[in-house]
Scaffold this motif. Structure first.
Motif, PDB file in Angstrom:
ATOM      1  N   ILE A   2     -18.510  99.745  24.193  1.00  0.00           N
ATOM      2  CA  ILE A   2     -19.222  98.813  24.983  1.00  0.00           C
ATOM      3  C   ILE A   2     -19.725  97.673  24.119  1.00  0.00           C
ATOM      4  CG2 ILE A   2     -20.965  98.086  26.761  1.00  0.00           C
ATOM      5  CD1 ILE A   2     -18.396  99.225  27.857  1.00  0.00           C
TER       6      ILE A   2
ATOM      7  N   ILE B  33     -18.938  93.630  23.597  1.00  0.00           N
ATOM      8  CA  ILE B  33     -20.059  92.634  23.589  1.00  0.00           C
ATOM      9  C   ILE B  33     -20.363  91.818  22.190  1.00  0.00           C
ATOM     10  CG2 ILE B  33     -22.661  92.317  23.571  1.00  0.00           C
ATOM     11  CD1 ILE B  33     -22.689  94.760  25.398  1.00  0.00           C
TER      12      ILE B  33
ATOM     13  N   GLY C 191     -22.475  93.658  30.667  1.00  0.00           N
ATOM     14  CA  GLY C 191     -22.118  94.413  29.439  1.00  0.00           C
ATOM     15  C   GLY C 191     -23.534  95.031  28.899  1.00  0.00           C
TER      16      GLY C 191
ATOM     17  N   ALA D 241     -17.408  92.619  31.311  1.00  0.00           N
ATOM     18  CA  ALA D 241     -17.633  92.425  29.997  1.00  0.00           C
ATOM     19  C   ALA D 241     -15.976  92.293  29.274  1.00  0.00           C
ATOM     20  CB  ALA D 241     -18.219  93.705  29.511  1.00  0.00           C
TER      21      ALA D 241
END
Length: 201
Positions: free
Chosen positions: A86, A90, A151, A180
């Motif tokens: 993740i 981002i 996100g 995201a």
């Protein structure tokens, strides 16, 4: 514990800013012009810049992630890996935003001013400091329209699996990850489009 994911994204944000400022400096020093005469497309150049900036932002944030147990956050291997993924998404999106600005700005002072004007509010309104359901109505809608909110929610849930209630009302993991990824793709497309239209001098 609530603020820790926000601090991780803050590390990603500032590192992405400092990574993409090299584009402004490369143009001023003439290096960018020499790169642009190579037989490759500007989209490929932007992808290289984005991946390089993402790596520079992602590595220190992963070091920060490893320190999570010091903040009372117990991480399993699976949770740490998913959180790192993740964070990479981002970082890629934030780097592409920086590149979009850097390809249009000619001075480092102007770059920092524009980036702070754009990225700091995006970060502040992403749920880094307070949950969506604790904000006034106007801010709630602003936060829901902010793609970084999703996100942040995905990162928060990856760090605290099964503790959604303690983190406030979060979007579903599937929705958060989808938005995201879409945000990362959209910012890259915008950066590539800006680079194709920008002059090298």
């Amino acid at each position: 514990q609530y603020l820790y994911p926000g601090f991780i994204v803050l590390v990603l944000l500032f590192t992405a800013i400092f990574a993409t400022i090299s584009t402004v400096e490369d143009r001023r020093e003439g290096f960018l012009q020499s790169v642009l005469v190579a037989p490759i497309s500007r989209t490929t150049i932007v992808m290289g810049q984005a991946l390089g900036g993402t790596t520079l932002a992602w590595v220190p944030s992963c070091i920060f992630l490893v320190l999570a147990p010091l903040a009372g956050i117990s991480l399993s291997v699976g949770a740490a890996i998913f959180a790192a993924l993740i964070m990479a998404i981002i970082a890629f999106a934030l780097t592409c935003i920086g590149l979009t600005i850097a390809w249009k700005i000619e001075s480092t002072q102007g770059f920092h001013a524009i980036m702070n004007l754009i990225l700091i509010p995006i970060w502040l309104l992403s749920g880094a400091f307070w949950p969506i359901d604790g904000a006034p109505a106007l801010l709630r809608w602003t936060m829901r329209l902010n793609p970084l909110t999703y996100g942040m929610a995905a990162l928060r849930e990856s760090l605290y699996p099964g503790n959604r209630g303690e983190m406030g009302s979060l979007p579903s993991m599937a929705l958060s990850v989808t938005i995201a990824i879409a945000f990362a793709i959209a910012t890259f497309a915008l950066a590539a489009r800006t680079a194709r239209r920008a002059t090298a001098y």
